[in-house]
Scaffold this motif. Sequence first.
Motif, PDB file in Angstrom:
ATOM      1  N   ILE A  70       9.003 -70.066  64.413  1.00  0.00           N
ATOM      2  CA  ILE A  70      10.387 -69.588  64.405  1.00  0.00           C
ATOM      3  C   ILE A  70      10.668 -68.977  65.774  1.00  0.00           C
ATOM      4  O   ILE A  70       9.991 -68.035  66.194  1.00  0.00           O
ATOM      5  N   VAL A  74      16.275 -63.871  63.027  1.00  0.00           N
ATOM      6  CA  VAL A  74      16.353 -64.150  61.592  1.00  0.00           C
ATOM      7  C   VAL A  74      17.097 -63.024  60.885  1.00  0.00           C
ATOM      8  O   VAL A  74      16.865 -61.843  61.175  1.00  0.00           O
ATOM      9  N   ARG A 133      19.945 -67.172  64.049  1.00  0.00           N
ATOM     10  CA  ARG A 133      20.023 -68.606  63.785  1.00  0.00           C
ATOM     11  C   ARG A 133      19.520 -68.951  62.385  1.00  0.00           C
ATOM     12  O   ARG A 133      19.976 -69.919  61.775  1.00  0.00           O
ATOM     13  N   TYR A 134      18.554 -68.162  61.893  1.00  0.00           N
ATOM     14  CA  TYR A 134      17.940 -68.466  60.611  1.00  0.00           C
ATOM     15  C   TYR A 134      18.282 -67.412  59.556  1.00  0.00           C
ATOM     16  O   TYR A 134      18.468 -66.230  59.882  1.00  0.00           O
ATOM     17  N   LEU A 136      16.566 -66.021  56.131  1.00  0.00           N
ATOM     18  CA  LEU A 136      15.403 -66.012  55.256  1.00  0.00           C
ATOM     19  C   LEU A 136      15.800 -65.246  53.998  1.00  0.00           C
ATOM     20  O   LEU A 136      15.943 -64.019  54.013  1.00  0.00           O
ATOM     21  N   LEU A 192      13.989 -70.631  54.082  1.00  0.00           N
ATOM     22  CA  LEU A 192      14.365 -70.423  55.474  1.00  0.00           C
ATOM     23  C   LEU A 192      15.403 -71.481  55.816  1.00  0.00           C
ATOM     24  O   LEU A 192      15.115 -72.680  55.779  1.00  0.00           O
ATOM     25  N   THR A 193      16.623 -71.034  56.125  1.00  0.00           N
ATOM     26  CA  THR A 193      17.729 -71.950  56.404  1.00  0.00           C
ATOM     27  C   THR A 193      18.121 -71.882  57.866  1.00  0.00           C
ATOM     28  O   THR A 193      18.282 -70.796  58.427  1.00  0.00           O
ATOM     29  N   ASP A 194      18.274 -73.065  58.482  1.00  0.00           N
ATOM     30  CA  ASP A 194      18.782 -73.161  59.850  1.00  0.00           C
ATOM     31  C   ASP A 194      20.305 -73.167  59.746  1.00  0.00           C
ATOM     32  O   ASP A 194      20.901 -74.121  59.239  1.00  0.00           O
ATOM     33  N   GLU A 201      14.740 -75.463  56.032  1.00  0.00           N
ATOM     34  CA  GLU A 201      13.570 -75.917  56.774  1.00  0.00           C
ATOM     35  C   GLU A 201      12.261 -75.674  56.011  1.00  0.00           C
ATOM     36  O   GLU A 201      11.297 -76.419  56.173  1.00  0.00           O
TER      37      GLU A 201
END
Length: 239
Positions: A70, A74, A133-134, A136, A192-194, A201
């Motif tokens: 990563i 986050v 960006r991510y 969680l 975990l999402t982009d 992801e």
Amino acid sequence: MTIGHYASALPPTARNLIFMIPSANAFAFMSPARHTSVITAIAMIVNLAGCASTTLDGSWTRSEFAGKRIDAPVLVVGVARDDTVRRVYEDEMVAKLVARGIRATQSYVSVPGSLDSDAHERLASAARKAGARYLLSTAVIGQDREVMVTQDPMWWGGAYGYRGWYGYYWGMAYPVRTDVRAYTVYVAQTSLTDLNADRIEWVARTRTTETSNIVREVRAFVDVIMESMAKAGLVASGS
């Protein structure tokens, strides 16, 4: 071998339960059946004392993302009705991510209060504003009820002196005590999402036995998640 030899091999939490087992002298005079029963009881105590309340059912990583660390901020989200649980979880997860060199932020800072049906859009917007960006996120997706039944012959003082081949059958004639314990097990999903690609992801499913110590269990839960992410190559391995 005396009961003291068995006790010395037990972990501290199990050693505290040794009062449940007869004295060394009583152990020496037990029939083979009773001897086996005590060893079984010790094994059960060790297993119960050492088992984790949270276990990993399984995880999945998008093939193109596998092994990639990563590399962007986050936003950590704990979807829970209880705001205390949410805050404890997000604080613990952020601390563990930061310790592994990942910039992370608690979602309750920018999106306080309950997370209802429109939470995803609110969280995504907050993440982008924070430069993350991510996403969680962890949420309970179901629960089960598990029952554990254990049986053990009751102790009768006069039986310890019986010896000989008939001792085995005497032990089998003991009345049986049955203990039944029911547990609530919560099934959770962590993903975990982009946000830029609007794509998951990595995702994992866990099972957690109901506990009265929220802080301790949250820490154990986060450790399980971090270990799974480390195995997927998304974060550095813990020390």
